[in-house]
Design a protein around this motif. Structure first.
Motif: not given
Ligand SMILES: Cc1cc2nc3c(=O)[nH]c(=O)nc-3n(C[C@H](O)[C@H](O)[C@H](O)COP(=O)(O)OP(=O)(O)OC[C@H]3O[C@@H](n4cnc5c(N)ncnc54)[C@H](O)[C@@H]3O)c2cc1C
Length: 414
Positions: A285, A343, A345-346
């Protein structure tokens, strides 16, 4: 030893070290041909953390690493991994490495590296002045810790480096101050240490620009040419790739973690072992403005484009072994508590590359037993930072026959 300036030089390996050497040779009017088995940045010069951090360039064999390493080696999810049944070459490397894990050896090796480190960023400036790649983005490297004891270790290490002649300037921050600078740091961070005056690059982009610059200056960069042998014929050198043989006035072996294969026949006895590291990138972010370092987790992060590259692990396995997803998982879980808004997991660009490590923690730069065969490699954790200065100094030796004083400790025949 002097030698007439070679007119045609083959550089084997299109990583940071090979391409930088090719570029500086070309600046001296030498006709250069870079040959790579795969292509530009196919080895460890692509997915690394891209830190240009001369302050952090210290010898890898260190009494503290040894204590930590031995404890950690038993678990496949730890940041250091040695296979349960190491082959004889790895055993020889480990034995040599352990022998150099003493305070006097560390101090001697640091003194040798300081000579290179002082000139490292000027190497990037010289390339940038000629329009190649840019000088890198200036930034602090912000180390973040979940315990103050871990921070104290790093501070003691920085002080020791400074006492050894290294230029190290740092500032200790509270957890809140560290988060104020980089909101991607989580609440777990209780203290930070900002290492001043470093830089970072996107290594893949930089290498592509460097290869283009070599071509633009009239050099050749050939992909898909795996060199299988080098033959010294006294006044010239034959470079063999399968059935093809081409003749040059001199050759530079810059094949990273594979260096030993071609250099051993020319008297280079130092083992170059792949210390494999992993990386991947994730969206965040609030993308950090510069590198983040988590010493407790042994993880390095760098903004690359609009994502955060996360890198870590030291896995002593052969350079061509496949990527092991367990290591990616281990890095992800180690860093998860330390970041917020990432993130994890991305993940994209999952990558493994072999740092070319030597048992004494020093690179191999210079002439071999054959007057026309040179090596440049073995920079371990720091071949991006030290690539340009290596190319500059080696070019001096190749084109004048005189070895710059800074290169004396890195004699490949030591
Ligand atoms: C996870 C990780 C993070 C890192 N972070 C940093 C960092 O932040 N800063 C830093 O300074 N360093 C960092 N490093 C270290 C750095 O990546 C290496 O030291 C550096 O890339 C080594 O460059 P090289 O040119 O010697 O070797 P490589 O980049 O590995 O290049 C060698 C080339 O030789 C080619 N080759 C091999 N054999 C042959 C053959 N027989 N014929 C033709 N071609 C051949 C290969 O295909 C390869 O392209 C990191 C490394 C890793 C793994």
């Amino acid at each position: 030893m002097t030698n007439p300036t070679p007119e045609r030089v083959a550089v084997i390996g299109a990583g940071m070290v090979g391409l930088a050497t090719a570029w500086f040779l070309r600046q001296r009017g030498v006709a250069v041909t870079v040959l790579d088995r795969v292509g530009v940045a196919a080895g460890s010069s692509w997915g690394n953390a891209g830190w240009l951090s001369p302050s952090k360039v210290v010898p890898l064999p260190d009494p503290a690493v040894l204590r930590y390493g031995l404890r950690a080696m038993v678990s496949p999810s730890s940041p250091v991994y040695v296979p349960p049944r190491p082959d004889p070459r790895l055993l020889a490397f480990m034995a040599g490495f352990v022998r150099h894990c003493t305070h006097p050896a560390w101090r001697r090796a640091l003194t040798a590296l300081v000579g290179l480190n002082r000139r490292a960023l000027a190497g990037f400036d010289a390339l940038a002045a000629a329009g190649v790649g840019g000088p890198g983005t200036e930034a602090d490297i912000l180390a973040a810790f979940a315990t103050t004891a871990d921070a104290d270790h790093l501070i003691a290490e920085y002080d020791q480096m400074r006492a050894g002649g290294q230029e190290v300037e740092y500032e200790v921050l509270t957890g809140d101050a560290a988060r104020g600078r980089e909101p991607a740091l989580s609440d777990r961070v209780v203290t930070g240490v900002a290492l001043r005056g470093q830089r970072f690059i996107n290594p893949g982009e930089y290498l592509a620009a460097l290869a283009e610059a070599v071509r633009g200056a009239g050099g050749e960069v050939r992909d898909g040419v795996g060199v299988t042998g080098i033959r010294d014929r006294g006044t010239v050198v034959d470079v063999q790739a399968g059935a093809q043989v081409e003749t040059f006035d001199a050759v530079v072996i810059a094949t990273g973690a594979w260096l030993g294969e071609l250099a051993r026949p020319f008297g280079v006895r130092t083992t170059v072992q792949a210390g494999r590291g992993y990386s991947f990138s994730v969206p965040v972010e609030k993308l950090p403005s510069g590198p983040l370092y988590f010493p407790g987790q042994r993880v390095a992060c760098t903004p690359v484009g609009d994502r955060l590259r996360i890198a870590g692990m030291m896995e002593f396995r052969p350079p061509n072994a496949p990527l092991d997803p367990r290591r990616v998982h281990a890095i992800t879980e180690a860093v998860r508590p330390m970041l917020t808004g990432a993130d994890l997991d991305a993940r994209e660009d999952e990558w493994v590359g072999g740092r070319p490590c030597t048992p004494d923690g020093l690179p191999l730069i210079g002439r071999t037993r054959a007057a026309r065969v040179f090596v440049a490699g073995g920079h371990g954790m720091w071949g991006i930072t030290l690539g340009p200065v290596t190319g500059q100094l080696l070019t001096e030796l190749i084109t004048t026959g005189y070895r710059p004083a800074e290169l004396a400790p890195f004699d490949p025949l030591r």
